[in-house]
Motif scaffolding. Structure first.
Motif, PDB file in Angstrom:
ATOM      1  N   GLY A 111      -9.983  -6.277  -6.850  1.00  0.00           N
ATOM      2  CA  GLY A 111     -10.761  -6.950  -7.315  1.00  0.00           C
ATOM      3  C   GLY A 111     -11.959  -6.928  -6.028  1.00  0.00           C
ATOM      4  N   LEU A 112     -12.955  -7.395  -6.653  1.00  0.00           N
ATOM      5  CA  LEU A 112     -13.861  -7.623  -5.460  1.00  0.00           C
ATOM      6  C   LEU A 112     -14.773  -9.153  -5.496  1.00  0.00           C
ATOM      7  CD1 LEU A 112     -16.157  -4.409  -5.805  1.00  0.00           C
ATOM      8  CD2 LEU A 112     -14.159  -4.947  -3.507  1.00  0.00           C
ATOM      9  N   ARG A 113     -14.520  -9.736  -4.443  1.00  0.00           N
ATOM     10  CA  ARG A 113     -14.700 -11.375  -3.991  1.00  0.00           C
ATOM     11  C   ARG A 113     -16.590 -10.911  -3.654  1.00  0.00           C
ATOM     12  NH1 ARG A 113     -11.817 -15.631  -0.971  1.00  0.00           N
ATOM     13  NH2 ARG A 113     -10.898 -13.807   0.651  1.00  0.00           N
ATOM     14  N   ASP A 114     -17.712 -11.804  -4.107  1.00  0.00           N
ATOM     15  CA  ASP A 114     -18.166 -12.240  -3.916  1.00  0.00           C
ATOM     16  C   ASP A 114     -18.387 -11.766  -2.425  1.00  0.00           C
ATOM     17  OD1 ASP A 114     -19.392 -11.537  -6.615  1.00  0.00           O
ATOM     18  OD2 ASP A 114     -20.076 -13.689  -6.729  1.00  0.00           O
ATOM     19  N   ALA A 140      -5.704   9.303   3.680  1.00  0.00           N
ATOM     20  CA  ALA A 140      -5.496   8.066   3.423  1.00  0.00           C
ATOM     21  C   ALA A 140      -6.531   7.045   3.762  1.00  0.00           C
ATOM     22  CB  ALA A 140      -4.699   8.509   5.026  1.00  0.00           C
ATOM     23  N   ARG A 141      -7.700   7.174   4.300  1.00  0.00           N
ATOM     24  CA  ARG A 141      -8.533   6.258   3.871  1.00  0.00           C
ATOM     25  C   ARG A 141      -8.934   5.998   2.608  1.00  0.00           C
ATOM     26  NH1 ARG A 141      -6.160   4.277   7.540  1.00  0.00           N
ATOM     27  NH2 ARG A 141      -6.668   6.020   9.748  1.00  0.00           N
ATOM     28  N   ARG A 142      -9.125   7.080   1.863  1.00  0.00           N
ATOM     29  CA  ARG A 142     -10.034   6.628   0.098  1.00  0.00           C
ATOM     30  C   ARG A 142      -8.818   5.839  -0.531  1.00  0.00           C
ATOM     31  NH1 ARG A 142     -12.250   9.451  -4.151  1.00  0.00           N
ATOM     32  NH2 ARG A 142     -10.110   9.353  -5.757  1.00  0.00           N
ATOM     33  N   ASN A 143      -7.496   6.534   0.067  1.00  0.00           N
ATOM     34  CA  ASN A 143      -5.997   6.066  -0.613  1.00  0.00           C
ATOM     35  C   ASN A 143      -6.971   4.119  -0.835  1.00  0.00           C
ATOM     36  OD1 ASN A 143      -5.929   8.184  -2.394  1.00  0.00           O
ATOM     37  ND2 ASN A 143      -4.073   8.374  -0.514  1.00  0.00           N
ATOM     38  N   GLU A 144      -6.619   3.693   0.582  1.00  0.00           N
ATOM     39  CA  GLU A 144      -6.941   2.438   1.546  1.00  0.00           C
ATOM     40  C   GLU A 144      -8.329   1.815   0.725  1.00  0.00           C
ATOM     41  OE1 GLU A 144      -6.521   2.344   5.725  1.00  0.00           O
ATOM     42  OE2 GLU A 144      -8.254   1.285   5.609  1.00  0.00           O
ATOM     43  N   VAL A 145      -8.855   2.305   0.293  1.00  0.00           N
ATOM     44  CA  VAL A 145     -10.687   1.978   0.128  1.00  0.00           C
ATOM     45  C   VAL A 145     -10.314   1.252  -1.696  1.00  0.00           C
ATOM     46  CG1 VAL A 145     -12.286   2.438  -0.912  1.00  0.00           C
ATOM     47  CG2 VAL A 145     -11.486   2.744   1.663  1.00  0.00           C
ATOM     48  N   LEU A 146      -9.481   3.033  -2.050  1.00  0.00           N
ATOM     49  CA  LEU A 146      -9.229   2.785  -3.810  1.00  0.00           C
ATOM     50  C   LEU A 146      -9.253   1.704  -4.227  1.00  0.00           C
ATOM     51  CD1 LEU A 146     -10.824   4.978  -4.086  1.00  0.00           C
ATOM     52  CD2 LEU A 146      -8.899   5.215  -5.853  1.00  0.00           C
ATOM     53  N   SER A 147      -7.372   1.004  -3.567  1.00  0.00           N
ATOM     54  CA  SER A 147      -6.714   0.435  -3.550  1.00  0.00           C
ATOM     55  C   SER A 147      -7.291  -1.579  -3.531  1.00  0.00           C
ATOM     56  CB  SER A 147      -4.756  -0.022  -2.950  1.00  0.00           C
ATOM     57  OG  SER A 147      -5.185   0.392  -1.779  1.00  0.00           O
ATOM     58  N   PHE A 148      -7.820  -1.603  -2.736  1.00  0.00           N
ATOM     59  CA  PHE A 148      -8.782  -2.575  -2.059  1.00  0.00           C
ATOM     60  C   PHE A 148      -9.659  -3.169  -3.309  1.00  0.00           C
ATOM     61  CE2 PHE A 148     -12.584  -4.721  -0.695  1.00  0.00           C
ATOM     62  CZ  PHE A 148     -12.841  -5.856   0.292  1.00  0.00           C
ATOM     63  N   VAL A 149     -10.043  -2.234  -3.789  1.00  0.00           N
ATOM     64  CA  VAL A 149     -11.608  -2.305  -4.682  1.00  0.00           C
ATOM     65  C   VAL A 149     -10.578  -2.406  -6.122  1.00  0.00           C
ATOM     66  CG1 VAL A 149     -13.223  -1.176  -5.620  1.00  0.00           C
ATOM     67  CG2 VAL A 149     -13.387  -1.096  -3.446  1.00  0.00           C
ATOM     68  N   GLU A 150      -9.668  -1.680  -6.292  1.00  0.00           N
ATOM     69  CA  GLU A 150      -8.775  -1.923  -7.488  1.00  0.00           C
ATOM     70  C   GLU A 150      -8.323  -3.205  -7.422  1.00  0.00           C
ATOM     71  OE1 GLU A 150      -6.475   1.684  -7.998  1.00  0.00           O
ATOM     72  OE2 GLU A 150      -7.445   2.592  -8.282  1.00  0.00           O
ATOM     73  N   ALA A 197     -19.578  -8.282  -8.675  1.00  0.00           N
ATOM     74  CA  ALA A 197     -20.366  -6.550  -9.901  1.00  0.00           C
ATOM     75  C   ALA A 197     -20.234  -5.168  -9.604  1.00  0.00           C
ATOM     76  CB  ALA A 197     -21.572  -7.115 -10.300  1.00  0.00           C
ATOM     77  N   PHE A 198     -19.911  -5.173  -8.938  1.00  0.00           N
ATOM     78  CA  PHE A 198     -19.861  -3.375  -8.635  1.00  0.00           C
ATOM     79  C   PHE A 198     -17.912  -2.861  -8.311  1.00  0.00           C
ATOM     80  CE2 PHE A 198     -23.768  -4.682  -6.907  1.00  0.00           C
ATOM     81  CZ  PHE A 198     -24.326  -3.930  -8.016  1.00  0.00           C
ATOM     82  N   GLN A 199     -17.749  -3.861  -9.408  1.00  0.00           N
ATOM     83  CA  GLN A 199     -15.811  -2.737  -9.419  1.00  0.00           C
ATOM     84  C   GLN A 199     -16.176  -1.562  -9.777  1.00  0.00           C
ATOM     85  OE1 GLN A 199     -12.850  -4.865 -10.134  1.00  0.00           O
ATOM     86  NE2 GLN A 199     -11.725  -4.462  -9.711  1.00  0.00           N
TER      87      GLN A 199
END
Ligand code: MSP
Length: 664
Positions: A198-201, A186-196, A166-168
């Motif tokens: 899709g997030l699993r519960d 670089a870490r910001r980009n890494e996290v962004l693409s992880f969240v983009e 629900a927090f994507q």
């Protein structure tokens, strides 16, 4: 008196207590301590939290190996971590242990907020779990952890899920609105693409782990280590009463790059779900490598901080770690480079400038800071350089650019050495103009030294305190307000303080030999936790599931706690061996209301055929779990006999008891 200074709250990760600190952990802590000291000098009311992450399977296993209860194990390990930080001059304001009561209350409170707001639901989960990283990993059974390369385990358990999915959008919106939330880029980009992506519960409780904070009213659920550990940042500054202390939200969570996702995705999502303010920034630093691999206990390539501190002093380690590696990137550790830096930058650089300046003032100016006469262009040029360096260093510190900040400061030291060489005050005579010129040169040099001392204090707290008093400065350098640091503030006529050894030069081969010898000695030392307890940790019960208990396993429980365990008389209907699991038997057991499948670790002591028809005591309200891929839905009670814990089934030899009767 409440302070009217702006508040700044920063944190180190809370460290696992199943091992002792190496210089990788030391790096995270020293960086934080440096920022803490710097922010203080910039006028902030700073609180820094560090601490220990003490729950989970790893600790359960390490305590068992040491033959002591978990609570004793973690208490001793936490004391070791604390003692080391003291030796390194780390000034943590809060030391939070995840076994602290106030922390347990905060975790339980946070969970309730998330649940009340509709972001928690019950479920089941099966997956490959890495007990070393405390995370489910996306691999097939039998495959190793993709992060640390160690074996994974198949775990199936009942748990509570957090609706991370629900927090994507809220997270992506947050990152967009707060572009500095995740650093570096670089870490910001890494996290962004992880969240983009899709997030699993996320499963946030465990029933397969005993050593954890209980989920109130939902035992045997305990909190998943990350839900537990991340909350330590909040428990340290008031927990549910965070508004009273005024330190939440945190200004900065400093972490290693491998744990950025937990901090930049899970943690803000938990806080959003609970309706709490989010931290302002998460900064991920790189790794210290040894022979090009991340230093870690499992690879056996760790370097401990104590030998370095013993041979070169704590400031040398702090300086090396901050100077040698560009903050945010990985850096290689080498004893050779460490001693090289020590000799060239500390002994020959700062140490030499301080001792020769003091010696010249002692000899020529009666041990008092001289009064400058007329400044020549070369003096003002140095003054201009120093003034510029002040601005650049503060700017770099603000960006956590420690290595560049130190480079700037050392370029000023080099410029001053050069200035002394060209002005050679030692060759001036005793005439009035010569004396005046010498006084001007020495005042200028001492003024550079004062500025350098104030600027390096956050990194070199011990040695700069000595130089500060050598220059006759009041108080401690740490209480000097860096905002007001300007060229020209050194007051003449002040007597010099006592001269103290700063960085004695050391022969490289000898230093390395001593450090390596101490390192070997340290490795030979027994663990701080040795088997002193009379009773070993309890042997596993015969049934499939672990016994349900709160962290304080040794404490007495009330009758109401006992009443929560539902035990009934059962009758074994079938029994068979499990291929590939020589200790387990797969049983079907009639418990009066239904027939259950239960696995029991009794195969080495009981013939399956002989068990058919036998009446046994069964715990029937345990959450189901899988053992060696076979579902087990309950636990058969057995005594654990002898040193090897031979199981002897509890039974009813005196009377023919009714199947399904409750044991009380
Ligand atoms: N307990 C978790 C953190 C929970 S925070 C809510 C944990 N603990 S840890 O003990 O494994 O590591 C903590 C920190 O030490 C991390 O920031 C990690 O990056 C740092 N380091 C451990 N080894 C390291 C290197 N070799 N180099 C640099 N830092 C590394 O993770």
């Amino acid at each position: 008196m409440p302070s009217n200074k702006p508040k700044f709250y920063l944190t180190t990760p809370v460290y696992y207590t199943n091992g002792l600190p190496h210089i990788g952990h030391t790096y995270s802590t020293i960086v934080c301590d440096t920022i803490r000291r710097y922010k203080r000098m910039r006028g902030y009311d700073v609180v820094m939290t560090t601490g220990t992450d003490e729950h989970g399977v790893n600790v359960e296993r390490s305590a068992k190996k040491a033959g002591v209860p978990e609570s004793e194990f973690v208490a001793k390990m936490a004391a070791e971590w604390r003692a080391l930080w003291d030796e390194l001059g780390v000034q943590g304001d809060e030391f939070i242990r995840t076994t602290d009561l106030k922390h347990a209350h905060t975790v339980q409170w946070l969970f309730k907020q998330c649940r009340d707001n509709g972001f928690v639901y019950p479920g089941h989960y099966t997956g490959q779990y890495c007990i070393y990283d405390n995370a489910y990993v996306d691999v097939k059974p039998g495959e190793n952890c993709p992060d640390c390369g160690r074996p994974t385990e198949t775990v199936t358990e009942a748990n509570f899920y957090f609706k991370l999915s629900a927090f994507q959008k809220p997270l992506l919106d947050w990152y967009a609105k707060h572009p500095d939330f995740i650093q570096p880029e670089a870490r910001r980009n890494e996290v962004l693409s992880f969240v983009e992506g899709g997030l699993r519960d996320l499963s946030i409780t465990r029933t397969s782990v005993r050593w954890g904070i209980p989920v109130p009213g939902e035992e045997p659920h305990v909190f998943y280590v990350w839900f537990d550990a991340l909350t330590a940042y909040l428990s340290a500054v008031g927990g549910p009463q965070y508004e009273k202390t005024g330190y939440w939200p945190a200004d900065l969570h400093l972490v290693g790059k491998e744990i950025i996702r937990f901090h930049a995705v899970y943690w803000p999502a938990f806080l959003m779900a609970a309706g709490l303010p989010l931290p302002k920034q998460v900064w991920a630093h790189g790794w210290l490598l040894m022979d090009s691999a991340k230093m870690s206990k499992s690879l056996g390539n760790v370097v401990r901080p104590r030998p370095i501190v013993h041979v070169l002093g704590m400031d040398a380690l702090r300086y090396y770690l901050l100077r040698e590696t560009v903050f945010g990137q990985d850096g290689n550790f080498s004893y050779d480079a460490l001693v090289q830096r020590y000799n060239s930058d500390l002994a020959n650089g700062l140490g030499n400038l301080a001792s020769r300046t003091a010696a010249m003032i002692e000899k020529n100016c009666g041990g008092k800071i001289p009064k400058p006469a007329v400044f020549q262009p070369q003096d003002t040029a140095l003054a201009t350089t120093a003034q510029e360096v002040i601005g650049e260093v503060l700017e770099q510190y603000d960006k956590l650019g420690f290595s560049l900040a130190l480079e700037e400061i050392w370029s000023l030291i080099a410029a001053t050495d050069k200035y002394l060489t060209t002005e050679h005050p030692w060759s001036l005579g005793e005439s009035e103009p010569d004396q005046q010129r010498r006084a001007t040169i020495l005042w200028t040099t001492a003024e550079v030294l004062r500025i350098v001392t104030a600027l390096t204090h956050p990194v070199l707290p011990e040695s700069t305190t000595k130089v500060w008093s050598l220059l006759g400065q009041p108080d401690q350098p740490g209480s000097f307000p860096l905002d007001g640091l300007r060229w020209g503030q050194l007051a003449p006529a002040k007597p010099l303080g006592k001269s103290q050894a700063l960085f004695p030069r050391i022969e490289k081969a000898e230093a390395i030999e001593r450090m390596e010898a101490m390192e070997k000695e340290e490795q030979k030392q027994p663990s701080p936790v040795t088997a002193t307890a009379a009773k070993p940790a309890s042997a596993p019960a015969a049934g499939g599931a672990a016994t349900a208990a709160a962290p304080a396993a040794a404490e007495k429980i009330g009758i109401e706690d006992f009443a929560r365990v539902e035990m009934r008389v059962g009758q074994i209907k079938t029994a068979e061996r499990i291929v590939g699991a020589d200790k387990l038997l797969k049983l079907t057991v009639d418990i009066g209301t239904e027939i259950r499948q239960i696995c029991a670790g009794i195969a080495q002591y009981y013939e399956p055929e002989k068990l058919i028809g036998r009446k046994v005591a069964v715990v029937v309200n345990l959450a189901p779990r899988k053992l060696r891929g076979v579902e087990s839905n309950g636990m058969i009670i057995a005594a654990s006999v002898g040193p090897e814990g031979r199981p002897v089934l509890a039974g009813f030899p005196d009377e023919d008891v009714e199947i399904g009767a409750r044991l009380k």
